[in-house]
Design a protein around this motif. Structure first.
Motif, PDB file in Angstrom:
ATOM      1  N   THR A  89       1.439 -17.792 -13.078  1.00  0.00           N
ATOM      2  CA  THR A  89       0.936 -18.005 -14.407  1.00  0.00           C
ATOM      3  C   THR A  89       0.328 -16.725 -14.736  1.00  0.00           C
ATOM      4  OG1 THR A  89      -1.261 -18.828 -13.277  1.00  0.00           O
ATOM      5  CG2 THR A  89       0.550 -20.445 -13.864  1.00  0.00           C
ATOM      6  N   THR A  90      -0.283 -15.638 -14.114  1.00  0.00           N
ATOM      7  CA  THR A  90      -1.102 -14.902 -14.532  1.00  0.00           C
ATOM      8  C   THR A  90      -0.748 -13.409 -14.362  1.00  0.00           C
ATOM      9  OG1 THR A  90      -2.299 -14.312 -12.379  1.00  0.00           O
ATOM     10  CG2 THR A  90      -3.056 -16.122 -13.609  1.00  0.00           C
ATOM     11  N   HIS A  91      -1.385 -12.488 -15.234  1.00  0.00           N
ATOM     12  CA  HIS A  91      -1.223 -11.248 -15.344  1.00  0.00           C
ATOM     13  C   HIS A  91      -2.613 -10.700 -15.375  1.00  0.00           C
ATOM     14  CE1 HIS A  91       0.079  -7.093 -15.407  1.00  0.00           C
ATOM     15  NE2 HIS A  91      -0.730  -6.928 -16.558  1.00  0.00           N
ATOM     16  N   VAL A  92      -3.042 -10.048 -14.105  1.00  0.00           N
ATOM     17  CA  VAL A  92      -4.359  -9.698 -13.871  1.00  0.00           C
ATOM     18  C   VAL A  92      -4.652  -8.364 -14.637  1.00  0.00           C
ATOM     19  CG1 VAL A  92      -6.079  -8.801 -12.383  1.00  0.00           C
ATOM     20  CG2 VAL A  92      -4.722 -10.942 -11.950  1.00  0.00           C
TER      21      VAL A  92
ATOM     22  N   VAL B 296       0.779  -1.102  -0.047  1.00  0.00           N
ATOM     23  CA  VAL B 296      -0.049   0.020   0.007  1.00  0.00           C
ATOM     24  C   VAL B 296       0.776   1.278  -0.224  1.00  0.00           C
ATOM     25  CG1 VAL B 296      -1.705   1.222   1.069  1.00  0.00           C
ATOM     26  CG2 VAL B 296      -1.803  -1.201   1.281  1.00  0.00           C
ATOM     27  N   LYS B 297       1.848   1.181   0.656  1.00  0.00           N
ATOM     28  CA  LYS B 297       2.613   2.375   0.978  1.00  0.00           C
ATOM     29  C   LYS B 297       3.976   2.643  -0.037  1.00  0.00           C
ATOM     30  CE  LYS B 297       0.142   4.250   4.118  1.00  0.00           C
ATOM     31  NZ  LYS B 297      -0.593   5.605   3.931  1.00  0.00           N
ATOM     32  N   THR B 298       4.248   1.615  -0.701  1.00  0.00           N
ATOM     33  CA  THR B 298       5.398   1.741  -1.569  1.00  0.00           C
ATOM     34  C   THR B 298       5.153   1.311  -2.997  1.00  0.00           C
ATOM     35  OG1 THR B 298       6.293  -0.557  -1.344  1.00  0.00           O
ATOM     36  CG2 THR B 298       7.031   1.151   0.233  1.00  0.00           C
ATOM     37  N   ASN B 299       5.847   1.449  -3.935  1.00  0.00           N
ATOM     38  CA  ASN B 299       5.710   0.971  -5.220  1.00  0.00           C
ATOM     39  C   ASN B 299       6.595  -0.134  -5.460  1.00  0.00           C
ATOM     40  OD1 ASN B 299       3.857   2.954  -6.111  1.00  0.00           O
ATOM     41  ND2 ASN B 299       5.621   4.530  -6.420  1.00  0.00           N
ATOM     42  N   HIS B 300       6.992  -0.755  -4.546  1.00  0.00           N
ATOM     43  CA  HIS B 300       7.927  -1.950  -4.820  1.00  0.00           C
ATOM     44  C   HIS B 300       6.816  -3.297  -5.015  1.00  0.00           C
ATOM     45  CE1 HIS B 300      11.506   0.142  -3.758  1.00  0.00           C
ATOM     46  NE2 HIS B 300      11.084   0.269  -2.559  1.00  0.00           N
ATOM     47  N   SER B 301       7.416  -4.068  -6.083  1.00  0.00           N
ATOM     48  CA  SER B 301       6.496  -5.147  -6.377  1.00  0.00           C
ATOM     49  C   SER B 301       6.709  -6.451  -5.313  1.00  0.00           C
ATOM     50  CB  SER B 301       6.897  -5.879  -7.721  1.00  0.00           C
ATOM     51  OG  SER B 301       6.149  -7.160  -8.043  1.00  0.00           O
ATOM     52  N   THR B 302       5.587  -6.893  -4.544  1.00  0.00           N
ATOM     53  CA  THR B 302       5.747  -7.650  -3.600  1.00  0.00           C
ATOM     54  C   THR B 302       5.941  -9.320  -4.358  1.00  0.00           C
ATOM     55  OG1 THR B 302       3.097  -8.141  -3.822  1.00  0.00           O
ATOM     56  CG2 THR B 302       4.125  -6.773  -1.981  1.00  0.00           C
ATOM     57  N   GLY B 303       5.553  -9.357  -5.763  1.00  0.00           N
ATOM     58  CA  GLY B 303       6.132 -10.427  -6.371  1.00  0.00           C
ATOM     59  C   GLY B 303       7.204 -10.844  -6.449  1.00  0.00           C
TER      60      GLY B 303
ATOM     61  N   ASN C  29      -4.453  -7.886  -2.996  1.00  0.00           N
ATOM     62  CA  ASN C  29      -3.802  -6.772  -3.686  1.00  0.00           C
ATOM     63  C   ASN C  29      -2.678  -7.251  -4.532  1.00  0.00           C
ATOM     64  OD1 ASN C  29      -4.282  -4.416  -1.664  1.00  0.00           O
ATOM     65  ND2 ASN C  29      -4.297  -6.143  -0.452  1.00  0.00           N
ATOM     66  N   PHE C  30      -3.051  -8.207  -5.576  1.00  0.00           N
ATOM     67  CA  PHE C  30      -1.959  -8.675  -6.428  1.00  0.00           C
ATOM     68  C   PHE C  30      -1.436  -7.858  -7.382  1.00  0.00           C
ATOM     69  CE2 PHE C  30      -1.039 -11.735  -9.961  1.00  0.00           C
ATOM     70  CZ  PHE C  30      -0.201 -12.473  -9.291  1.00  0.00           C
TER      71      PHE C  30
END
Length: 273
Positions: free
Chosen positions: A269-272, A70-77, A133-134
């Motif tokens: 597998t996905t990109h939402v 929520v607070k950063t732009n870093h990708s959790t993936g 929050n994918f």
């Protein structure tokens, strides 16, 4: 009849509260966190863990994941910490599956209890939050779809098992579960995946169909694992917070166990859109 009405009312309140809270990011953060703390309290009582350490771990991990999403732009993936938690969680869950089939007792019930509170229960809620929050985008319909698959699977398994069940699925742990009920739950979950794909417009049908299979199989295993924990503790329900249903953990055991695998599948597998 009175007990059935009590179950219906408390179940309806639970479903409405869950659905109503998921569609705003702020309320979904609070909801998942509160559900996690209550479930952790029930589980700690089951395994006789009288400590506050597991709650501190929950708060640190949940707050950290929230900050990343929520607070950063870093990708959790691509975040290394998330990847490490996912790998350890999958590993611990596979051990629990092994112990379900090969051991009379779950060894983690009596030893290494902080491992099981962190990487079985706490991480289940972490990956619910990450699914909602994918890709660092608020995607509540992904998590809601997972819950719907669990509800359809459980309801259909109960109805089919009660009316047509003959072959016991796992009589030493859950005498009422049947093979016919499991297959009925799987079948109707797969059918419901078509409508989830149609009305949520998140993933296509093929993805939701695979998710239905993941939820049905791993959700059932999660339910059996929690039943084995309760059997070792010598209790019927994990708590009393939901009249007619037992504890909150009793209602969430399937999605808790399945959520890391759901997230792993989506991550691979996905990109939402």
């Amino acid at each position: 009849m009175k007990e059935l009405a009590t179950r219906a009312i408390s179940g309806a309140i639970y479903v409405l509260l869950l659905i109503g809270s998921l569609f705003m990011q702020e309320t979904s953060v609070i909801l998942i966190g509160v559900l996690g703390i209550i479930s952790l309290a029930e589980f700690s009582k089951l395994i006789k863990l009288k400590s506050f350490i597991q709650y501190i771990v929950f708060f640190i991990l949940y707050a950290g994941i929230w900050y990343l999403c929520v607070k950063t732009n870093h990708s959790t993936g691509s975040n290394e910490a998330v990847q490490i938690i996912l790998v350890i969680t999958i590993f611990v869950n596979l051990i629990l599956i092994k112990d379900l089939f090969t051991s009379k007792k779950i060894p983690l019930f009596e030893s290494k209890r902080y491992i099981v509170t962190t990487f079985y229960l706490t991480s289940g809620f972490l990956f619910m939050f990450l699914t909602a929050n994918f890709n660092n985008e608020f995607t509540p319909l992904l998590l809601l779809g997972g819950f719907i698959l669990v509800w359809v699977n459980d309801s259909a398994a109960y109805v089919v098992g009660k009316n047509f069940g003959k072959q016991k699925l796992f009589p030493s742990i859950s005498p009422k579960k049947t093979v016919e009920g499991f297959l009925g739950g799987l079948f109707f979950a797969c059918i419901s995946s078509y409508f989830i794909a149609l009305y949520t417009e998140t993933l296509n049908f093929n993805y939701w169909l695979i998710l239905a299979i993941i939820v049905s199989v791993l959700g059932t295993l999660g339910d059996l694992i929690e039943s084995k924990f309760k059997r070792q503790a010598g209790v019927k329900d994990s708590g009393v917070i939901m009249p007619g249903h037992g504890g909150l953990l009793d209602r969430l055991d399937s999605i808790i166990f399945a959520s890391p695998f759901i997230y792993l599948f989506l991550r691979i597998t996905t990109h939402v859109s």
